[in-house]
Design an enzyme around this catalytic site. Structure first.
Site, PDB file in Angstrom:
ATOM      1  N   THR A  72      78.257  30.240  38.605  1.00  0.00           N
ATOM      2  CA  THR A  72      78.807  31.533  39.407  1.00  0.00           C
ATOM      3  C   THR A  72      79.889  32.162  38.704  1.00  0.00           C
ATOM      4  OG1 THR A  72      77.541  30.554  41.449  1.00  0.00           O
ATOM      5  CG2 THR A  72      79.200  32.564  41.737  1.00  0.00           C
ATOM      6  N   ASN A 155      65.301  30.558  37.244  1.00  0.00           N
ATOM      7  CA  ASN A 155      65.592  29.185  38.160  1.00  0.00           C
ATOM      8  C   ASN A 155      64.404  28.931  39.011  1.00  0.00           C
ATOM      9  OD1 ASN A 155      66.928  31.541  38.911  1.00  0.00           O
ATOM     10  ND2 ASN A 155      67.282  30.601  40.999  1.00  0.00           N
ATOM     11  N   GLN A 183      69.970  27.597  33.547  1.00  0.00           N
ATOM     12  CA  GLN A 183      69.031  26.521  33.796  1.00  0.00           C
ATOM     13  C   GLN A 183      68.388  25.952  32.505  1.00  0.00           C
ATOM     14  OE1 GLN A 183      67.637  25.048  36.272  1.00  0.00           O
ATOM     15  NE2 GLN A 183      68.524  26.116  38.103  1.00  0.00           N
ATOM     16  N   ALA A 204      77.675  22.473  34.549  1.00  0.00           N
ATOM     17  CA  ALA A 204      77.313  21.144  34.418  1.00  0.00           C
ATOM     18  C   ALA A 204      76.476  20.441  35.169  1.00  0.00           C
ATOM     19  CB  ALA A 204      78.782  20.324  34.319  1.00  0.00           C
ATOM     20  N   CYS A 329      70.315  28.201  47.007  1.00  0.00           N
ATOM     21  CA  CYS A 329      71.399  29.229  47.687  1.00  0.00           C
ATOM     22  C   CYS A 329      70.707  30.298  48.652  1.00  0.00           C
ATOM     23  CB  CYS A 329      72.253  29.831  46.487  1.00  0.00           C
ATOM     24  SG  CYS A 329      71.591  29.943  45.006  1.00  0.00           S
TER      25      CYS A 329
END
Ligand code: PLP
Length: 404
Positions: A72, A155, A183, A204, A329
């Site tokens: 993000t 994603n 991704q 990560a 999310c």
């Protein structure tokens, strides 16, 4: 109960080797990488090794890799950073960005925030296959365009975008090019030179590293204004005392991902194909969403008509299987997925779509376990659907009348 985790696009488990690599930097190696004494230099050496490991995975130079708090932040830094550097006095009027309609919210909402401040944004549509056409990107470029941001792999669908071609378009028109590769990094080969990107985001926790650590590739010479104000860390690209344990974890995760990338791609895609092909062959009214070929080896998104997606996820969870209706999310949102709407699905079709995302720990036994429970879950949920019952009755009636 056996538990099967097929939600690796949401996050992946921390690899034990990553945990072991990070452990000293959460305990005895506590120096601040900016300190000139032994403790500080130990931390500094660790973060520089991690930078080399991350750089190697994406074929970048270490000094082009900046550690961040995750995908993000890397996405926001790229979008705000480029536009602000192009408009140093905070007037966004007229500055133009191009993104796709299937970007992650980290890109989509950042672009929308800039739009509210006066920037212009073109949202390039994708086809039913979930893939952007580079010609549409080229057609959207204007003299005021300062940035193109197109994700590498989606994603929700797993579809891989033609980044190399878009990179060529961006270079020809001298426009900065960012790709959200959160991704794809660690799952398929990612080479910033081949892709022709100026900026590339990674995270990560999508490749068995820790949550809360990511990186941004920034090509040398790119004019980018940092998001935050503070000290001179990360070559003035990102202030704040470095998260050494996080960076070490990201570095180790990157190293592990590169070790067996090709073999792991073959292994995981054969598991994914077994899952997908069996479902499509045996479960009625099941359809694949998005392009079958240009896809991550880890992901399949399947629509089960007349099945309510959230109900499916809960019912599968009760059987020990973790999957999802899309981006973690966005869970709890009443709106259907913007990605599935963008490929032309109706609200009902989007709500009956399920993402299965596989990872390094999945086995054949996992897939067979899912295949054992899934048909009954679909059947049970359809039995509760008034629409399905009506359609099922009309199928039966038409079959009967044909026989007569
Ligand atoms: N971009 C994509 C494509 C993602 O899938 C995600 C996470 O789901 C992000 C960005 C955000 O990354 P992070 O969770 O590290 O902030």
């Amino acid at each position: 109960m056996r538990r099967v985790y097929l939600d690796n696009n949401a996050t992946t488990p921390l690899a034990p080797e990553v945990f072991e690599a990070m452990r000293p930097y959460l305990a005895e190696c506590y120096g601040n990488a900016s300190s000139i004494h032994w403790f500080g230099q130990q931390a500094k050496a660790a973060i520089e090794t991690a930078r080399e490991q991350v750089a190697k995975l994406i074929s970048a130079r270490p000094n082009e890799v900046v550690f961040t708090s995750g995908g993000t932040e890397s996405d926001n830094s790229s979008i705000f950073g480029i536009v602000e550097a192009a408009q140093p006095h905070g007037q966004y009027d007229g500055k133009h960005l191009i993104i796709s309609s299937i970007e992650h919210h980290a890109v989509l909402n950042a672009a929308q925030a800039l739009e509210k401040r006066g920037a212009r944004v073109t949202y390039v549509q994708v086809g039913a296959d979930g893939v952007v056409d580079p010609a549409d990107i080229e057609a959207a470029i204007r003299p005021e365009t300062v940035l193109i941001s197109i994700m590498h792999a989606n994603n929700e669908l797993g579809t891989i975008q033609p980044i190399e071609e878009i990179g060529r378009v961006a270079r020809e028109h001298d426009v900065y090019f960012h790709s959200d590769a959160v991704q794809s990094v660690g799952k398929i080969p990612v080479n910033v030179e081949k892709l022709g990107v100026d900026l590339l985001s990674l995270s990560a926790h999508k490749l068995h590293g820790p949550k809360g650590t990511g990186a941004l590739f920034i090509r040398k010479g790119t004019h980018l204004r940092p998001l935050l104000y503070g000290g001179h860390h990360e070559r003035d690209r990102r202030p704040g005392t470095e998260n050494i344990a996080g960076a070490v974890g990201a570095g180790k995760a990157a190293e592990l991902a590169s070790l067996n990338l090709e073999m792991e791609m073959r292994r995981v895609s054969s598991l994914r194909d077994r899952l997908e092909e069996t479902i499509l062959a045996t479960v009625p009214l099941a359809t694949l969403n998005g392009d079958r070929a240009r896809r991550l080896p880890t992901t399949t998104n399947i629509r089960f008509d007349h099945v309510e997606g959230e109900g499916f996820v809960i019912a599968m969870d009760l059987k020990g299987v973790a999957c999802s209706t899309g981006a973690a999310c966005s869970s709890g949102s009443l709106e259907p997925s913007h990605v599935l709407s963008a490929i032309g699905l109706t609200k009902a079709q989007a709500r009956s779509s399920i993402r299965f995302s596989l990872g390094r720990l999945n086995t054949l036994e996992d897939i067979d376990c899912v295949l054992e429970v899934l048909p009954a879950v679909v059947e049970h949920l359809r039995a509760l659907s008034p629409h399905y019952n009506k359609e099922a009755v009309s199928y039966q009636l038409s079959a009967v009348s044909k026989n007569v």
